[in-house]
Scaffold this motif. Structure first.
Motif, PDB file in Angstrom:
ATOM      1  N   SER A  74       0.132  -3.355  -7.979  1.00  0.00           N
ATOM      2  CA  SER A  74       1.212  -2.507  -6.905  1.00  0.00           C
ATOM      3  C   SER A  74       2.107  -3.290  -8.347  1.00  0.00           C
ATOM      4  O   SER A  74       2.601  -4.126  -8.411  1.00  0.00           O
ATOM      5  CB  SER A  74       1.667  -2.614  -6.208  1.00  0.00           C
ATOM      6  OG  SER A  74       2.500  -3.597  -5.617  1.00  0.00           O
ATOM      7  N   ARG A 114      -4.636 -12.734  -6.642  1.00  0.00           N
ATOM      8  CA  ARG A 114      -5.382 -11.643  -7.680  1.00  0.00           C
ATOM      9  C   ARG A 114      -5.188 -12.461  -8.556  1.00  0.00           C
ATOM     10  O   ARG A 114      -5.489 -11.208 -10.359  1.00  0.00           O
ATOM     11  CB  ARG A 114      -4.428 -10.165  -7.657  1.00  0.00           C
ATOM     12  CG  ARG A 114      -3.933  -9.839  -6.171  1.00  0.00           C
ATOM     13  CD  ARG A 114      -5.042  -9.311  -5.836  1.00  0.00           C
ATOM     14  NE  ARG A 114      -5.606  -8.202  -6.405  1.00  0.00           N
ATOM     15  CZ  ARG A 114      -4.996  -7.318  -6.360  1.00  0.00           C
ATOM     16  NH1 ARG A 114      -4.349  -6.937  -5.890  1.00  0.00           N
ATOM     17  NH2 ARG A 114      -5.437  -6.249  -7.073  1.00  0.00           N
ATOM     18  N   GLY A 165       1.188  -0.947   0.264  1.00  0.00           N
ATOM     19  CA  GLY A 165      -0.224   0.624   0.292  1.00  0.00           C
ATOM     20  C   GLY A 165       0.602   1.108   0.360  1.00  0.00           C
ATOM     21  O   GLY A 165       0.202   2.405   0.743  1.00  0.00           O
ATOM     22  N   LYS A 166       2.045   0.990  -0.310  1.00  0.00           N
ATOM     23  CA  LYS A 166       3.279   2.140  -0.669  1.00  0.00           C
ATOM     24  C   LYS A 166       2.849   3.182  -0.830  1.00  0.00           C
ATOM     25  O   LYS A 166       2.483   4.378  -0.808  1.00  0.00           O
ATOM     26  CB  LYS A 166       4.774   1.922  -0.469  1.00  0.00           C
ATOM     27  CG  LYS A 166       5.014   1.247   0.764  1.00  0.00           C
ATOM     28  CD  LYS A 166       6.276   0.372   0.840  1.00  0.00           C
ATOM     29  CE  LYS A 166       6.353  -0.133  -1.190  1.00  0.00           C
ATOM     30  NZ  LYS A 166       5.935  -1.680  -0.681  1.00  0.00           N
ATOM     31  N   THR A 167       2.372   2.886  -2.376  1.00  0.00           N
ATOM     32  CA  THR A 167       2.650   3.553  -3.202  1.00  0.00           C
ATOM     33  C   THR A 167       0.735   4.275  -3.225  1.00  0.00           C
ATOM     34  O   THR A 167       0.296   5.346  -4.038  1.00  0.00           O
ATOM     35  CB  THR A 167       2.269   2.867  -4.956  1.00  0.00           C
ATOM     36  OG1 THR A 167       3.211   2.538  -4.548  1.00  0.00           O
ATOM     37  CG2 THR A 167       1.683   3.541  -5.904  1.00  0.00           C
ATOM     38  N   THR A 168       0.183   3.369  -2.610  1.00  0.00           N
ATOM     39  CA  THR A 168      -1.367   4.100  -2.612  1.00  0.00           C
ATOM     40  C   THR A 168      -1.603   5.283  -1.686  1.00  0.00           C
ATOM     41  O   THR A 168      -2.176   6.357  -1.716  1.00  0.00           O
ATOM     42  CB  THR A 168      -2.372   2.755  -1.960  1.00  0.00           C
ATOM     43  OG1 THR A 168      -2.040   2.222  -2.817  1.00  0.00           O
ATOM     44  CG2 THR A 168      -3.798   3.237  -2.274  1.00  0.00           C
ATOM     45  N   GLY A 172       4.919  -4.003  -7.647  1.00  0.00           N
ATOM     46  CA  GLY A 172       5.923  -5.895  -7.737  1.00  0.00           C
ATOM     47  C   GLY A 172       5.308  -6.421  -7.854  1.00  0.00           C
ATOM     48  O   GLY A 172       5.627  -7.255  -8.508  1.00  0.00           O
ATOM     49  N   ARG A 193      -4.345   2.689 -13.596  1.00  0.00           N
ATOM     50  CA  ARG A 193      -3.614   3.228 -12.098  1.00  0.00           C
ATOM     51  C   ARG A 193      -2.338   4.235 -11.876  1.00  0.00           C
ATOM     52  O   ARG A 193      -1.812   3.712 -13.222  1.00  0.00           O
ATOM     53  CB  ARG A 193      -3.732   1.947 -11.411  1.00  0.00           C
ATOM     54  CG  ARG A 193      -2.486   0.630 -10.927  1.00  0.00           C
ATOM     55  CD  ARG A 193      -2.341   0.834 -10.001  1.00  0.00           C
ATOM     56  NE  ARG A 193      -1.927   1.065  -8.725  1.00  0.00           N
ATOM     57  CZ  ARG A 193      -1.625   0.725  -8.178  1.00  0.00           C
ATOM     58  NH1 ARG A 193      -1.301  -0.307  -7.123  1.00  0.00           N
ATOM     59  NH2 ARG A 193      -0.639   1.607  -7.030  1.00  0.00           N
TER      60      ARG A 193
HETATM   61  N1  ATP Z   1      -6.672   1.064  -8.478  1.00  0.00           N
HETATM   62  C1  ATP Z   1      -6.937   0.513  -7.853  1.00  0.00           C
HETATM   63  N2  ATP Z   1      -7.462  -0.887  -7.510  1.00  0.00           N
HETATM   64  C2  ATP Z   1      -7.532  -2.201  -7.475  1.00  0.00           C
HETATM   65  N3  ATP Z   1      -6.643  -2.546  -6.572  1.00  0.00           N
HETATM   66  C3  ATP Z   1      -5.603  -1.633  -6.745  1.00  0.00           C
HETATM   67  C4  ATP Z   1      -5.928  -0.300  -7.014  1.00  0.00           C
HETATM   68  N4  ATP Z   1      -4.417   0.781  -6.597  1.00  0.00           N
HETATM   69  C5  ATP Z   1      -3.318  -0.263  -5.628  1.00  0.00           C
HETATM   70  N5  ATP Z   1      -4.590  -1.688  -5.892  1.00  0.00           N
HETATM   71  C6  ATP Z   1      -4.389  -2.606  -5.153  1.00  0.00           C
HETATM   72  O1  ATP Z   1      -3.704  -2.462  -3.422  1.00  0.00           O
HETATM   73  C7  ATP Z   1      -2.800  -3.200  -3.309  1.00  0.00           C
HETATM   74  C8  ATP Z   1      -1.420  -1.785  -3.069  1.00  0.00           C
HETATM   75  O2  ATP Z   1      -1.228  -1.392  -3.559  1.00  0.00           O
HETATM   76  P1  ATP Z   1       0.182   0.057  -3.271  1.00  0.00           P
HETATM   77  O3  ATP Z   1       0.573  -0.182  -5.324  1.00  0.00           O
HETATM   78  O4  ATP Z   1       0.204   1.001  -2.935  1.00  0.00           O
HETATM   79  O5  ATP Z   1       1.409  -1.061  -2.913  1.00  0.00           O
HETATM   80  P2  ATP Z   1       2.666  -0.806  -2.950  1.00  0.00           P
HETATM   81  O6  ATP Z   1       3.169  -0.754  -0.966  1.00  0.00           O
HETATM   82  O7  ATP Z   1       2.823  -0.019  -3.464  1.00  0.00           O
HETATM   83  O8  ATP Z   1       3.682  -2.369  -3.751  1.00  0.00           O
HETATM   84  P3  ATP Z   1       4.763  -1.959  -4.534  1.00  0.00           P
HETATM   85  O9  ATP Z   1       6.536  -2.406  -3.865  1.00  0.00           O
HETATM   86  O10 ATP Z   1       4.784  -3.641  -5.320  1.00  0.00           O
HETATM   87  O11 ATP Z   1       4.855  -0.856  -5.234  1.00  0.00           O
HETATM   88  C9  ATP Z   1      -2.322  -3.660  -3.986  1.00  0.00           C
HETATM   89  O12 ATP Z   1      -2.375  -5.305  -3.892  1.00  0.00           O
HETATM   90  C10 ATP Z   1      -2.855  -3.332  -5.259  1.00  0.00           C
HETATM   91  O13 ATP Z   1      -3.294  -4.017  -6.374  1.00  0.00           O
END
Ligand code: ATP
Ligand code: ATP
Ligand code: LEU
Ligand code: MG
Ligand code: MG
Lengths: 374, 250, 301, 363, 244
Positions: free
Chosen positions: E142, E133, B41-44, E144, C300
């Protein structure tokens, strides 16, 4: 310039308008050949110059200028008002006479282009009025339905004439039982058909104000839905080339200036048809060849009478013409109107897929200017 | 004291809970780290902080005032800049114009924006790239241009999403010096997301660890490195940290 | 009432078939194929023998239906594949605007080619006249053709959906659509896949040509254009890349058109299309991704 | 260490910026050559035309200049935003009819367009005044439509702009008393001198240039490449799009007004799909990424069309005349366009601007 | 005979020469790391082998066939599988559909469906996150997760040679370990040959094998990963100057 008189054709030799311009132009050339063979006009031969409008307005203006540059004394422009007017305006600008090959809007003349402009055909409104009056008087039609294709001014012109005539007929017992519109390019007019079918009683006559190609589609769909009323049209749907689309079409009526079906009451028309076939290798495909012939005919007469091809003098002579006889009915021009607002029409009926002349009709009074400019 | 904070932020995507009740605080001049497994969820979280993603719950505050509901460009104009996990440069524009856009977006005249962009490229050490079309840059340069673009107009906060991905240890080391200067010289509050653990541990004063949308640990580098929970959820062998190389060089 | 429903469905079917043909190509190539309308026109004129006379000289049009239908379908598929090989293949890497203008130029070429052979005059033909018989269902009387159109569209839609969802070809097609060179790196014979899509799309154009020809009896070089336009709009408001959406939107457009025609007062009826297009804008504003947003149109950050 | 060294003697970016501000109007000075060269090109064409004294050629070149205005208008929006608009010819329609309303003899207007408001019926302006007002009217319409449409992007925006065009067309094709519906509106004073059109084209070119180098133009091009990153750079994308939409709407309106004066008649279907596609093709073939692309596209394609027409009309080669069969002209045009695009997918000019060789810096 | 042989490969992008006269070859079952600074031409080289970037000169042979100038799909069908830099997931397809795209090329062989199903399970076993997923849209994963997906996808086609451009890109450390474990296991099981662009010399040292260092489009070092990875030589080569 002193040796010849020049007629310039700023017409479509390609594109959409070609189908209308070409036949009328051929007819005009037939009349020109006749005149040249008989010694010419004012003793001079008529020379023809051409420029292609490509069925495009901007090109039309250029074509007009181009034939003027080549010394045209008469500028012949496209059949349709919209496509012909740019070239006609160029001629008007230069003080030259322009003739629309077969435009049927009142604007193809003084009202649109200016005092040097004429049309060789008959007003669309006359067609609508003719069909309404004829159907009522001769066929006893009482309940009329009005179906207008809003695509062109020509279509609206037919319905305008019909609208002007209807009140007079209503005073005598006719009735407008409904009206509707469609667009020429509509893929389906099912909704319009359904509206007609939901009338308590099928109308006696449907005034169909439309033209090709949508006309065929509309007629076919009306008949396919089992509507058997008389269908009244403008001249735009004359011709047998499309009848195969609606096998055994019956109870279908069109006004024409002359018949292409070999049954014109005037033998001279039959002769013309033969000449046309000889020149082009095919029979005329619709009545729209005839105005081309009429055009050169009346213009040449005016030139002879004026003793010069000078525009203003020729216009003055043309405006003196009252019921001037031509192969295709009498022609009248006045200083107010360079178009026909009342003339004799032959009525062609199509019965079991076969068209033929069944009578003729001249409307009881000319269509007045207010109705035309509405 | 001024700060950018996420308070009790949750985000769900059609049943998937990407963030649940996350609190985070960034302050100017300080480098904070955000790590966690893929999909944590970091990017989120960065998206929420910069207006790209509306939180399902919770608020974003800048110096105590709520930012929630602002559009991304409005957030940026309040001094919160970010980079993206992919480069997302303006590929058809020259590098200089890439930076200029931010200047212009912040309301500078083009003249002022050009001046600052040139200075910024020099400051980062990529002044020579100014006229290159951004789309033809190799990966690592792309990253640096993206950082330069984000730094235009001197934002108070900059959120870096995996800036070192694809860099060698040596390139990462240069990057780490750059980030340090961003915090120290420009006074920016930095949030650093990275999977290069060595980089994060070496740079950040404070590290937050996310797993499955929730914070599982937070604290100074030493505490994170020793945390059993973090090791279990996230850390791997030493090969991932490139620590030996980094330490040898510093 | 029921009658209106059938009217709407049959007009909608035409749009839906058109939309399918466009959506398929858009799906595989991100190409808005403006030549589609001209492929329709070509198929229609394949029924005739070239001649510039006013009178049509019927050629394939007089074949019995079981020969006629495959012949026209083949013409459409063949022309479409030919366009792919000769023209569109060269535009794989081009941006959408360039491809679109190229398709427009190609359509232009086809159109003027037909014009040269047949002149601009609309031709008339009696095509499958037996389909003009009215039939009665549930108290509504409608031409047999309308019924066939509706049924055919449904069948084609279901078949196509199954085909794309369930078969390897469909999967490869969607993959190639999204990232051409990546798909090739995974061993997808992308050229074949794309040719397949063009063939399908061309066959759909041919189906429209047949229905249109039978319904109107008129063969006009312009006739593909207006269907193509509506179909294009349907493709977008349906949700680009979503075949189901394209069909749904096609039906909705047909319905909107018919309903406006029925409901509007006579003076407003000529403005019918302005209302329809106004509705299109509204739909786009509320659902910019289309009615059925295809997966992947959501991006996204 | 390399990095430490480079950072050690650098001050903070902001401070450094203050010292190094480039000269005033540096950007304008560096890029102004493009519009100047393009204008000179058009001027040269005009001079040659006037010297030949041929009326059809004069009319042809007037046509070319009108197209230049239209294509430049398209470029302002499409080129910078990357959003393909199918609707801009709608503004041309509005401009053309506005010019008609303002310049037709009041007597004629009362007859043919009785639905116009009284003040308009009574007005009669010289064509250049009406052209300016027409441009403003089109800009106003663009502002109103744009506020709604610019929220969309990509193909949805394209379709929405097309829907706008179709609405304008439907309304103008049916509003009998105000537009004369489908029938031609006549009585518009015809201007057959070339200079007003040249001036119009040059004005359009300079407007486009000024917009392109403005902040708004840059921000819009960035958003075209990467809208997400542009938003993260503080760019208010819908607003920048709207700015370009309105400016281009004005230029399209100007083009419409001049077009009306060049032919003397207007009908709604002149301003529909045909013109839309011709102008779009010229833009794309020239290269929609640059202003020069638009202008060059018009000039070259027009020249090509003209050349093909001459061939079609027949040229004498010594003894024999050689003429293309009818219809081959259009086919050849289509084929040539396809070939150009296949060889140069981003258009003849690519994304470059016309400048003198030595100052070929990218703007 | 070697599985992959490059001789005198040169790659140009309009004016810029990205790779200059590079030659090397790999034997079946070998593992080769390519490393080198930013812009060295590593990715260009991989793309050239895959057939998506044209070469300006030289010759490439794979499994006994010359593949210079061949279409990418034909190269893939010879057993070459590639994970490009910057993940090209099919964003609109589901995770599982992404994994299955490449299996179509075996459709002529008997039993390919069940083999594909087995491979699928193997990938899910390595990356359980993908299984969760599997029916979700891949574009929403995401960063990764997408990287896991493309690595998994490259393994689905049962290749002889896998080329991966920076496998660790965006992967969490523990996942990165898993990726390597899996690759090494596959190499042992089915003689899988590995060509990996890797920035982490620590990783290369740990895994072992051969290592090539590129700079400025040329090979400047070629040797054993374990010894090269730690040396002064690599640092010097990396920056192109002796340490200062
Ligand atoms: N717009 C979206 N719709 C559906 N699921 C999403 C969306 N954006 C993110 N996710 C899901 O939310 C979760 C968190 O995603 P996020 O990109 O924040 O991860 P992250 O911590 O940045 O990972 P990474 O290190 O791989 O970049 C993931 O399971 C991703 O698939
Ligand atoms: N499509 C392209 N057009 C023009 N130049 C390119 C293109 N792709 C790569 N280059 C250039 O080619 C050179 C080699 O790039 P490449 O991506 O192969 O390097 P790399 O070794 O993979 O670098 P990194 O470690 O940053 O990924 C670089 O200078 C790059 O700018
Ligand atoms: C051919 C005709 C139907 C055209 C009609 N005469 C007109 O004025 O446009
Ligand atoms: Mg992430
Ligand atoms: Mg690389």
């Amino acid at each position: 310039d002193d040796e010849t008189i020049v007629i310039g054709f700023a017409t479509a030799e390609s594109g959409f308008m070609e189908a209308y311009d070409k036949p009328a132009q051929e007819a005009a050339l037939i009349r020109i050949d006749e005149i040249n063979a008989a010694g010419g006009l004012l003793g001079k031969q008529i020379k023809v110059v051409k420029a292609d409008t490509k069925s495009d307005r901007a090109e039309g203006a250029k074509a007009g200028l181009s034939v003027l540059d080549q010394g045209a004394d008469l500028v012949v422009v496209s059949c349709d008002y919209d496509f012909g007017s740019p070239a006609a305006l160029a001629a008007e600008d230069a003080g030259n006479i322009s003739f629309f090959l077969c435009a049927e809007s009142v604007k193809a003349g003084i009202q649109g282009v200016g005092p040097h402009s004429f049309s060789a055909s008959v007003l669309a409104a006359v067609q609508g009025a003719t069909m309404a009056e004829w159907a009522f008087k001769e066929k006893g039609a009482k309940d009329f339905y009005r179906l207008l294709d809003t695509w062109t001014a020509y279509n609206k012109g037919i319905c305008d004439g019909f609208d002007w005539m209807m009140p007079k007929l209503e005073a005598q017992g006719a009735k407008l039982v409904g009206e509707d519109t469609f667009k020429n390019e509509d893929a389906s007019i099912a909704a319009q058909v359904t509206r007609i079918k939901s009338l308590p009683k099928e109308p006696d006559a449907i005034m169909l104000c439309t033209m090709m190609p949508g006309a065929v589609s509309a007629i076919k769909q009306l008949r396919a839905a089992g509507i058997n009323s008389m269908i009244l049209n403008g001249s735009g749907v004359d011709g047998s080339y499309w009848l195969s689309a609606v096998p055994d079409l019956t109870n279908f009526y069109v006004p024409v200036q002359g018949s292409i079906y070999g049954d014109d009451p005037n033998p001279a028309v039959l002769k013309f048809n033969a000449a046309y076939k000889e020149k082009t290798g095919a029979d005329p495909s619709s009545q729209y060849v005839f105005p081309g012939y009429v055009m050169v005919d009346v213009w040449a007469k005016a030139v002879e009478r004026a003793g010069t091809a000078d525009a203003d003098a020729v216009v003055a002579e043309l405006e003196k013409m009252k019921n001037e006889p031509t192969l295709f009915g009498p022609r009248t021009f006045t200083p107010e109107l360079h178009h026909q607002n009342q003339t004799r029409y032959l009525i062609v009926e199509t019965k079991a897929g076969k068209p033929g002349v069944v009578g003729n009709w001249t409307i009881s009074e000319p269509v007045p200017m207010e109705a035309l400019l509405k | 004291m001024s700060h950018l904070s996420a308070e009790n932020v949750s985000v769900s995507f059609a049943g998937l809970k990407a963030l649940s009740s996350v609190d985070l605080r960034i302050t100017p001049g300080r480098i904070s780290g955000l790590i966690g497994p893929n999909g944590a969820g970091k990017t989120t979280l960065v998206n929420v902080l910069t207006g790209f993603q509306a939180p399902t719950e919770g608020t974003i505050k800048l110096d105590g005032a709520a930012l929630t509901g602002l559009k991304p460009h409005q957030v940026r104009r309040r001094g919160i800049a970010r980079t993206f996990q992919g480069g997302r440069l303006f590929r058809d524009l020259p590098v200089l114009d890439n930076l200029e856009v931010t200047g212009v977006g912040l309301g500078m005249s083009r003249r002022a924006a050009v001046a600052e962009a040139e200075a910024m490229l020099d400051w980062i050490g990529i002044g020579a790239l100014g006229t290159r079309i951004a789309g033809t840059l190799p990966y690592t340069d792309e990253r640096r241009v993206a950082i330069g673009r984000a730094l235009m107009g001197r934002p108070a906060y900059i959120l870096l999403d995996e800036p070192a991905a694809g860099m060698s240890a040596l390139e990462a080391r240069e990057l780490s010096a750059l980030i340090r200067h961003i915090a120290a010289d420009l006074g920016c509050g930095v949030l650093l997301i990275e999977h290069n653990v060595g980089l994060v541990l070496g740079l950040c004063e404070h590290i937050v660890v996310l797993d499955s949308g929730a914070i599982i640990e937070e604290g100074p580098p030493a505490a994170i490195r020793d945390s059993e929970k973090v090791r279990h959820a996230y850390m791997g062998t030493a090969a991932n940290t490139d620590l030996p190389v980094l330490e040898a060089m510093e | 009432m029921l009658q209106i429903l059938f009217d709407a469905l049959s007009l909608g079917s035409l749009y839906a078939l058109g939309a399918l043909g466009i959506a398929l190509i858009f799906g595989v190539m991100r190409l808005v194929n403006f030549a589609h309308g001209d492929v329709i026109a070509f198929c229609v004129f394949a029924l005739l023998w070239p001649s510039t006379d006013a009178m049509a000289i019927v050629f394939a049009g007089q074949l019995p239906w079981y020969l006629l239908v495959p012949f026209v379908l083949l013409c459409g598929a063949g022309l479409s594949v030919l366009c792919e090989i000769v023209v569109f293949r060269r535009f794989r890497q081009a941006n959408p605007a360039t491809m679109m203008i190229a398709s427009f130029a190609l359509g232009f070429v086809i159109r003027y080619f037909l014009l040269m052979l047949f002149s601009s005059r609309p031709k008339s033909i009696s095509l499958l006249p037996e389909l003009s018989q009215p039939v009665e269902i549930l108290g509504a009387r409608l031409p047999l053709l309308q019924l066939i159109t509706i049924v055919t569209t449904m069948v084609i839609l279901i078949g196509l959906t199954l085909f794309l969802r369930q078969t390897r070809f469909g999967l490869e097609m969607r993959a190639a659509a999204e990232n051409f060179s990546m798909a090739r790196m995974l061993g997808v014979r992308a050229n074949r896949v794309i040719m397949g899509a063009f063939a399908l799309s061309g066959a759909l154009a041919a189906a429209i040509a047949l229905i249109f020809g039978a319904q109107t009896g008129t063969l006009d070089i312009q006739m593909g254009a207006s269907i193509m336009l509506m179909a294009f709009i349907a493709t977008v408001i349906g949700g680009l890349g979503s075949l189901g959406g394209a069909v749904l939107a096609g039906f909705l457009l047909g319905a909107a058109s018919v309903i406006m025609q029925v409901m509007l007062p006579i003076d407003a009826r000529p403005f019918r299309d302005a209302f329809v297009y106004g509705a299109v804008i509204l739909v786009l504003l509320f659902r910019p991704q289309g009615l059925i947003a295809a997966r992947g149109t959501k991006e996204r950050v | 260490m390399a990095v430490a060294a480079s950072l050690a003697n650098s001050t903070a970016a902001g401070a450094a910026a203050a010292e190094r501000k480039p000269a005033r109007f540096a950007l304008a000075r560096r890029t102004i050559l493009t519009p100047v060269l393009l204008s000179l090109l058009l001027l040269a064409i005009a001079l040659i035309t006037v010297m030949t004294g041929s009326r059809p050629l004069n009319q042809t070149v007037i046509d070319v200049f009108v197209r230049v205005i239209l294509v430049v208008g398209l470029y302002i929006f499409i080129g910078n935003s990357g959003v393909l608009s199918f609707g801009h010819i709608g503004f041309t329609c509005l401009g053309a009819y506005a010019a008609a309303w303002l310049t037709i003899n009041p007597m004629m207007k009362r007859g043919s367009l009785p639905g116009l408001p009284e003040w308009l019926l009574a007005t009669r302006l010289p064509y250049w005044q009406s052209a300016v007002l027409a441009a403003l009217f089109a800009a106003l319409a663009a502002l109103i439509f744009g506020r709604v449409l610019m929220r969309l992007s990509g193909i949805a925006a394209s379709i929405a702009t097309f829907a706008m065009l179709a609405m304008i067309n439907t309304i103008y094709s049916n509003w009998e008393s105000v537009t004369g519906a489908t029938s031609s509106v006549v009585g518009i004073p015809i201007v057959r001198v070339i200079w007003p059109y040249l001036i119009g084209a040059v004005v359009a070119i300079f407007i486009a240039w000024a917009h392109a180098i403005s902040r708004s133009g840059l921000a819009l091009r960035a958003a075209r490449d990467e809208s997400t990153a542009a938003a993260a750079s503080g760019v208010d994308i819908p607003r920048e799009r709207l700015v370009a939409f309105v400016i281009s709407g004005a230029v399209m309106g100007l083009g419409g007004a001049l077009m009306a004066h060049s032919i003397g008649v207007v009908t709604p279907d002149t301003f529909y799909l045909g013109l839309t596609f011709i102008t779009l093709s010229m833009l794309v073939v020239g290269g929609m990424g640059s202003l020069s692309g638009g202008v060059v596209g018009v000039v070259l394609l027009s020249a090509l069309i003209q050349a093909l027409r001459w061939l079609e009309a027949g040229v004498s080669l010594g003894e024999s005349t050689f003429a293309l069969p009818k219809g081959v002209q259009e086919i050849a045009l289509g084929v040539i366009m396809i070939v150009i695009l296949a060889l140069r997918p981003s258009g003849l000019m690519g994304n470059r601007e016309l400048t003198l060789p030595r100052s070929s810096r990218n703007k | 005979m070697s599985l992959l042989a490059l001789s005198d490969i040169t790659i140009r992008y309009s004016r810029l020469t990205a790779v200059r006269n590079v030659s090397f070859s790999m034997d079946e079952g070998e593992i080769l790391f390519i490393t080198g600074p930013n812009g060295a031409g590593k990715s260009s080289l991989l793309r050239a082998i895959a057939g998506v970037t044209p070469v300006a000169g030289g010759r490439i042979d794979l499994a006994g066939h010359e593949i210079t100038g061949q279409a990418p799909e034909n190269i893939a069908r010879l057993g070459f599988s590639m994970v490009p830099e910057g993940r090209d997931v099919f964003g609109s397809l589901t995770t599982e559909e992404n994994l299955l795209v490449g299996t179509g090329m075996h459709a002529r062989e008997r039993g390919w469906r069940s083999r594909a199903a087995d491979e699928l399970e193997a990938v899910y076993a390595t990356f359980p996150m993908l299984k969760e997923r599997r029916h979700g849209q891949a574009g929403l994963l995401s960063g990764g997760q997408q990287q896991m997906l493309v690595i998994g996808r490259a393994l689905m086609t049962n290749p002889r040679l896998v080329a991966i451009d920076e496998p660790s890109l965006g992967l969490a450390p523990n996942i990165n370990d898993q990726v390597y474990e899996r690759l090494i296991a596959l190499r042992a099981q089915r003689q899988l040959t590995l060509l990996i662009v890797e920035q982490s010399s620590a990783r290369a040292m740990m895994v072992g094998g051969r290592m090539i260092l590129m700079r400025g489009g040329q090979i400047v070092l070629d040797g054993d990963a374990r010894t090269l990875g730690n040396g002064e030589a690599i640092q010097a080569a990396y920056f192109g100057y002796e340490d200062h």
